[in-house]
Design a protein around this motif. Structure first.
Motif, PDB file in Angstrom:
ATOM      1  N   GLU A  79      40.734  25.060  10.414  1.00  0.00           N
ATOM      2  CA  GLU A  79      41.621  23.623  10.010  1.00  0.00           C
ATOM      3  C   GLU A  79      40.873  22.810   8.990  1.00  0.00           C
ATOM      4  OE1 GLU A  79      38.605  21.467  12.783  1.00  0.00           O
ATOM      5  OE2 GLU A  79      39.690  22.526  14.681  1.00  0.00           O
ATOM      6  N   ALA A  80      40.722  23.106   7.642  1.00  0.00           N
ATOM      7  CA  ALA A  80      40.796  22.895   6.798  1.00  0.00           C
ATOM      8  C   ALA A  80      42.280  23.087   5.167  1.00  0.00           C
ATOM      9  CB  ALA A  80      39.593  23.247   5.608  1.00  0.00           C
ATOM     10  N   PHE A  81      42.474  24.440   5.917  1.00  0.00           N
ATOM     11  CA  PHE A  81      43.935  24.425   5.267  1.00  0.00           C
ATOM     12  C   PHE A  81      44.580  23.539   6.133  1.00  0.00           C
ATOM     13  CE2 PHE A  81      41.823  29.299   4.886  1.00  0.00           C
ATOM     14  CZ  PHE A  81      41.114  29.010   3.482  1.00  0.00           C
ATOM     15  N   ASP A  82      44.393  23.621   6.692  1.00  0.00           N
ATOM     16  CA  ASP A  82      45.682  22.812   7.971  1.00  0.00           C
ATOM     17  C   ASP A  82      45.526  22.003   7.313  1.00  0.00           C
ATOM     18  OD1 ASP A  82      46.427  25.088   9.407  1.00  0.00           O
ATOM     19  OD2 ASP A  82      45.526  25.011  10.808  1.00  0.00           O
ATOM     20  N   THR A  83      44.775  20.614   7.663  1.00  0.00           N
ATOM     21  CA  THR A  83      44.970  19.727   6.399  1.00  0.00           C
ATOM     22  C   THR A  83      45.290  19.285   5.255  1.00  0.00           C
ATOM     23  OG1 THR A  83      42.419  18.982   8.226  1.00  0.00           O
ATOM     24  CG2 THR A  83      42.888  18.115   6.376  1.00  0.00           C
TER      25      THR A  83
END
Ligand SMILES: O=C(O)c1ccccc1NCC(=O)[C@H](O)[C@H](O)COP(=O)(O)O
Length: 260
Positions: A37-41
């Motif tokens: 999710e941090a990569f997607d953000t």
């Protein structure tokens, strides 16, 4: 079993030290911040997903960076890092579990514990969002099995980055159930870095796996090269630690912006 071929004397020394390190007190239970999710953000914000590494020294680095690691970590996040990696290995990398604990308290991005975990009890040394397991190290005589360690880490709430260097190791990682795989461009036999390692190995990693290019990235062009070869994110230590870490992190996280 020791099936993985030669390793460099420095790496043998890291491995021997890791064998001697004890575990933690009680069993940890982690409420992990999601790495995918941090990569997607980061992507949604127009930043290249970068894991910036707090790496005071290493066998391939001259000297040691002694600035406050928490300040360095905050500067990396300021520079757009999607996640951080913190060395906790004390003897060869100048790290400590206490530094990781302080960094994780100070930032809100996921934090990877960068160490050489060989036994289940070593998972209990400190809480982190992600733990590293290295396929080659877990082939060594007397270490725990990759699949068992992966399960033990997940039971504690960790996400697991399984590090590979060859197609065979990717196969082992996938067979063991890995869903986050790193391909390390640094070979453990000579400690030489070759970015074509990632390019050669990445196509063998299934699409549904989060794929990270590790080691040897020195310039924004290197990041572009790894992203073109399929990296969801890049793990960068030395090149960030060698200067103004906020600025250097920013150069990497904005590398696609500056090229379009
Ligand atoms: O970095 C080393 O010198 C090293 C030597 C022996 C075993 C592991 C080593 N590094 C661990 C890492 O995985 C790197 O710190 C990480 O991938 C970042 O690499 P870099 O950007 O090249 O500092």
């Amino acid at each position: 079993m020791d099936t993985g071929g030669e390793i460099a004397p420095d790496v043998r020394s890291i491995l021997n030290a890791a064998r001697d390190r004890s575990g933690g007190g009680g069993r940890v239970a982690v409420d992990a911040r999601s790495l995918p999710e941090a990569f997607d953000t980061a992507e949604a914000d127009g930043r290249v997903p970068v894991i910036a590494e707090v790496k005071p020294t290493s066998p391939t680095t001259a000297g040691e960076r002694r600035d406050d690691p928490v300040e360095l970590a905050e500067q990396m996040v300021d520079g757009g890092a999607a996640a951080l990696s913190v060395l906790t290995e004390p003897e060869h990398f100048g790290g400590s579990p206490e530094v990781l604990r302080r960094v994780r308290e100070a930032v809100d991005v996921p934090v990877l514990r960068k160490d050489f975990v060989l036994y289940e009890e070593q998972l209990d040394v400190v809480e982190a969002d992600v733990i590293l397991l290295i396929v080659r190290f877990l082939e060594e005589e007397g270490t725990d099995d990759l699949e068992d360690l992966l399960a033990a880490a997940r039971e504690r709430g960790f996400q697991v980055l399984v590090e590979t260097h060859t197609e065979r190791e990717v196969e082992q990682a996938i067979d063991a159930g890995a869903d986050i795989v790193g391909v390390n461009n640094r070979d453990l036999a000579e400690l030489e870095v070759d970015l074509s390692t990632f390019e050669d190995v990445a196509p063998t990693v299934p699409e549904n796996v989060t794929l990270i290019a590790e080691s040897g990235l020195e310039t924004p062009d290197d990041v572009t090269r790894m992203r073109t070869a399929g990296a969801d994110a890049c793990l960068i230590g030395s090149a960030i630690m060698a200067g103004d870490v906020r600025e250097r992190t920013r150069q990497f996280t904005t590398s696609e912006e500056t090229q379009s």
